[in-house]
Design a protein around this motif. Structure first.
Motif, short mmCIF file in Angstrom:
data_model
loop_
_atom_site.label_atom_id
_atom_site.label_comp_id
_atom_site.label_asym_id
_atom_site.label_seq_id
_atom_site.Cartn_x
_atom_site.Cartn_y
_atom_site.Cartn_z
N ASP A 55 -24.84 -12.12 28.12
CA ASP A 55 -25.44 -11.93 29.43
C ASP A 55 -26.47 -10.80 29.42
OD1 ASP A 55 -23.85 -13.93 30.43
OD2 ASP A 55 -22.23 -12.55 30.98
N THR A 56 -26.38 -9.94 28.42
CA THR A 56 -27.27 -8.79 28.36
C THR A 56 -28.68 -9.22 28.01
OG1 THR A 56 -25.41 -7.48 27.57
CG2 THR A 56 -27.60 -6.54 27.31
N HIS A 57 -29.64 -8.65 28.71
CA HIS A 57 -31.05 -8.93 28.43
C HIS A 57 -31.45 -8.30 27.11
CE1 HIS A 57 -35.46 -8.76 28.90
NE2 HIS A 57 -35.28 -9.84 29.63
N HIS A 58 -32.35 -8.96 26.39
CA HIS A 58 -32.75 -8.46 25.08
C HIS A 58 -33.33 -7.05 25.16
CE1 HIS A 58 -31.90 -12.12 22.89
NE2 HIS A 58 -32.57 -12.84 23.77
N GLY A 59 -33.97 -6.71 26.26
CA GLY A 59 -34.54 -5.38 26.39
C GLY A 59 -33.50 -4.29 26.50
N ASP A 60 -32.24 -4.66 26.76
CA ASP A 60 -31.17 -3.67 26.87
C ASP A 60 -30.49 -3.41 25.53
OD1 ASP A 60 -31.65 -3.56 29.57
OD2 ASP A 60 -30.12 -5.05 30.08
N ILE A 61 -30.89 -4.12 24.49
CA ILE A 61 -30.22 -4.04 23.20
C ILE A 61 -30.96 -3.09 22.27
CG2 ILE A 61 -29.54 -5.34 21.16
CD1 ILE A 61 -27.86 -5.96 23.58
N GLU A 62 -30.21 -2.21 21.65
CA GLU A 62 -30.75 -1.35 20.60
C GLU A 62 -30.84 -2.18 19.32
OE1 GLU A 62 -30.91 1.31 17.33
OE2 GLU A 62 -29.03 0.36 17.84
N GLN A 63 -32.03 -2.26 18.74
CA GLN A 63 -32.31 -3.26 17.73
C GLN A 63 -31.50 -3.10 16.45
OE1 GLN A 63 -34.28 -5.95 18.18
NE2 GLN A 63 -34.43 -5.24 20.29
N LEU A 64 -31.21 -1.89 16.05
CA LEU A 64 -30.54 -1.68 14.77
C LEU A 64 -29.09 -2.17 14.80
CD1 LEU A 64 -30.53 -0.52 11.89
CD2 LEU A 64 -29.85 1.67 12.88
N THR A 65 -28.35 -1.75 15.79
CA THR A 65 -26.91 -2.04 15.84
C THR A 65 -26.57 -3.25 16.70
OG1 THR A 65 -26.60 -0.54 17.72
CG2 THR A 65 -26.38 0.39 15.51
N GLY A 66 -27.48 -3.68 17.55
CA GLY A 66 -27.16 -4.76 18.47
C GLY A 66 -26.33 -4.34 19.66
N LEU A 67 -26.17 -3.04 19.86
CA LEU A 67 -25.42 -2.51 20.99
C LEU A 67 -26.39 -2.11 22.11
CD1 LEU A 67 -22.89 -0.20 19.09
CD2 LEU A 67 -22.58 -2.58 19.79
N LEU A 68 -25.85 -1.78 23.25
CA LEU A 68 -26.68 -1.31 24.36
C LEU A 68 -27.30 0.05 24.03
CD1 LEU A 68 -24.34 -2.10 27.39
CD2 LEU A 68 -26.23 -3.49 26.54
N HIS A 69 -28.49 0.31 24.59
CA HIS A 69 -29.03 1.67 24.50
C HIS A 69 -28.53 2.47 25.71
CE1 HIS A 69 -31.86 0.41 27.54
NE2 HIS A 69 -32.39 -0.51 26.74
N ARG A 70 -28.92 3.75 25.80
CA ARG A 70 -28.35 4.64 26.80
C ARG A 70 -28.60 4.15 28.22
NH1 ARG A 70 -26.57 9.92 27.23
NH2 ARG A 70 -26.93 10.30 25.01
N ASP A 71 -29.84 3.78 28.54
CA ASP A 71 -30.13 3.35 29.91
C ASP A 71 -29.33 2.11 30.29
OD1 ASP A 71 -31.91 5.43 30.15
OD2 ASP A 71 -33.69 4.22 29.70
N ALA A 72 -29.23 1.15 29.36
CA ALA A 72 -28.46 -0.06 29.64
C ALA A 72 -26.98 0.27 29.81
CB ALA A 72 -28.66 -1.07 28.52
N PHE A 73 -26.50 1.25 29.06
CA PHE A 73 -25.10 1.67 29.19
C PHE A 73 -24.84 2.22 30.59
CE2 PHE A 73 -21.79 4.96 28.81
CZ PHE A 73 -20.77 4.22 28.24
N TYR A 74 -25.76 3.05 31.08
CA TYR A 74 -25.61 3.60 32.43
C TYR A 74 -25.61 2.48 33.47
CZ TYR A 74 -25.90 8.62 31.50
OH TYR A 74 -25.62 9.91 31.12
N GLN A 75 -26.50 1.52 33.31
CA GLN A 75 -26.57 0.42 34.28
C GLN A 75 -25.29 -0.42 34.25
OE1 GLN A 75 -30.10 -1.77 33.31
NE2 GLN A 75 -31.48 -0.05 33.70
N ALA A 76 -24.78 -0.67 33.04
CA ALA A 76 -23.58 -1.49 32.94
C ALA A 76 -22.37 -0.78 33.54
CB ALA A 76 -23.32 -1.83 31.47
N VAL A 77 -22.25 0.53 33.29
CA VAL A 77 -21.13 1.28 33.86
C VAL A 77 -21.25 1.36 35.38
CG1 VAL A 77 -19.97 3.51 33.93
CG2 VAL A 77 -20.73 2.58 31.74
N ALA A 78 -22.48 1.54 35.87
CA ALA A 78 -22.68 1.56 37.32
C ALA A 78 -22.26 0.23 37.94
CB ALA A 78 -24.14 1.86 37.64
N THR A 79 -22.60 -0.87 37.28
CA THR A 79 -22.17 -2.18 37.76
C THR A 79 -20.66 -2.32 37.72
OG1 THR A 79 -24.24 -3.16 36.98
CG2 THR A 79 -22.41 -4.66 37.41
N LEU A 80 -20.06 -1.80 36.66
CA LEU A 80 -18.61 -1.85 36.54
C LEU A 80 -17.93 -1.08 37.68
CD1 LEU A 80 -16.05 -2.51 34.82
CD2 LEU A 80 -16.44 -0.33 33.65
#
Length: 337
Positions: A150-175
């Protein structure tokens, strides 16, 4: 006259056989060269992958056209289905069109040769090969849609495939904004810091550091729950956020430590864990809450590192309306692992 005709036919067959052998050698050498691109320590670039597709497409076409029996060539044409699966999975529809164009020309030549002896066989074989490629293309496309996160490609950190910091904040806020399950009463934030990362960089260089980051990222994905939020926020720092029914996050933390310890590099990590009740968090903006929780977790990491690393510090029910320095892990609030 008959002898001359036989000699001429034999000479032509010899030349055809020699040409086929030459093409076979070229194809084999090309395949070996392409294989070296995939046997290296890192993935081929997009341009190299494109080259592999084009060369493979031409190699399949030539290899089936040089067959003395066109029926055998029709059987080999099924190999285009493998190439179709790769192109659909990793490249654009434009490249798939190019591959199918080469395959169509090759298949057309084979059909003409087979139809001279058996028209029905030629039509049926061609239909099966076309349907096979179309089915593989649609199946691979459907698979990609089903597994697409469900995560948008722009939210993914390219090396690890995990969220970057801004996307992490958005996801936690949604949670925090959408929590509706009455059984989840605690928010847990886990900060993971790879021990001795600067030493690792000095010994193995940037490529070694990248491999370590990828290994830790993969380890985190494997041990957290499917709805947990995982991010790579700096060179050697990772964050995990999840909700729990109790304040005990030690099972998750121990799984994280165990997964990191069995990475190919046998890494260790200093970990800071903050566990806080969910209801009081509604009184503050999610970003402010997360800033404070991460600051407390980072402070816990510093204490774990000062104690020698490869340890865990827990902070339970911190007071968020005070300075993070006031929420140092206490012996009665946390435990050292």
């Amino acid at each position: 006259m008959a002898a001359d005709a036989t000699s001429t036919q034999s000479s032509d067959c010899a030349r055809v056989g020699q040409c086929a052998r030459s093409h076979s050698v070229v194809i084999a050498l090309s395949c070996c060269a392409l294989a070296t691109l995939w046997l290296r320590a890192h993935w081929p670039t997009r341009a190299q992958s494109l080259l592999c597709v084009l060369v493979a497409s031409a190699a399949i076409g030539v290899s089936i056209l040089i067959q003395t029996n066109p029926v055998v060539g029709l059987t080999g044409a099924a190999n285009y289905a493998v190439l179709t699966a790769f192109v659909v999975s990793f490249h654009t529809p434009r490249l798939l069109t190019a591959v199918w164009s080469v395959g169509a020309v090759t298949l057309g030549v084979l059909i003409v040769h087979v139809a001279a002896d058996d028209l029905a066989l030629a039509v049926c074989a061609a239909g099966i090969i076309v349907l096979l490629n179309v089915f593989v293309a649609f199946a691979c496309r459907a698979m990609l849609v089903l597994i697409q996160p469900d995560t948008h490609h722009g939210d993914i950190e390219q090396l690890t495939g995990l969220l970057h910091r801004d996307a992490f904040y958005q996801a936690v806020a949604t949670l925090l904004a959408s929590r509706s399950r009455s059984d989840d009463r605690y928010l847990v934030v886990v900060a993971v810091n790879i021990d001795s990362f600067s030493l690792l960089l000095g010994l193995s260089g940037a490529s070694g550091g990248n491999r370590a980051r990828v290994s830790v990222g993969q380890a985190l994905r494997e041990v957290v729950r499917h709805n947990a939020i995982v991010a790579h926020v700096s060179d050697h720092d990772f964050l995990v956020a999840d909700t729990f029914t109790t304040a005990d996050a030690s099972p998750l933390v121990e799984r994280i430590r165990g997964a990191i310890s069995v990475t190919p590099q046998r890494l260790t990590a200093s970990i800071g864990v903050v566990c806080t009740p969910l209801p009081p968090l509604a009184a503050e903006p999610p970003d402010d809450v997360l800033d404070k929780l991460i600051a407390i977790a980072n402070q816990a990491i510093e204490q774990a590192r000062m104690a020698g690393g490869n340890q865990v510090r827990y902070v339970l029910r911190p007071t968020l309306d005070e300075d993070p320095d006031d929420d140092e892990p206490q012996p009665d609030n946390g435990r050292i692992a």
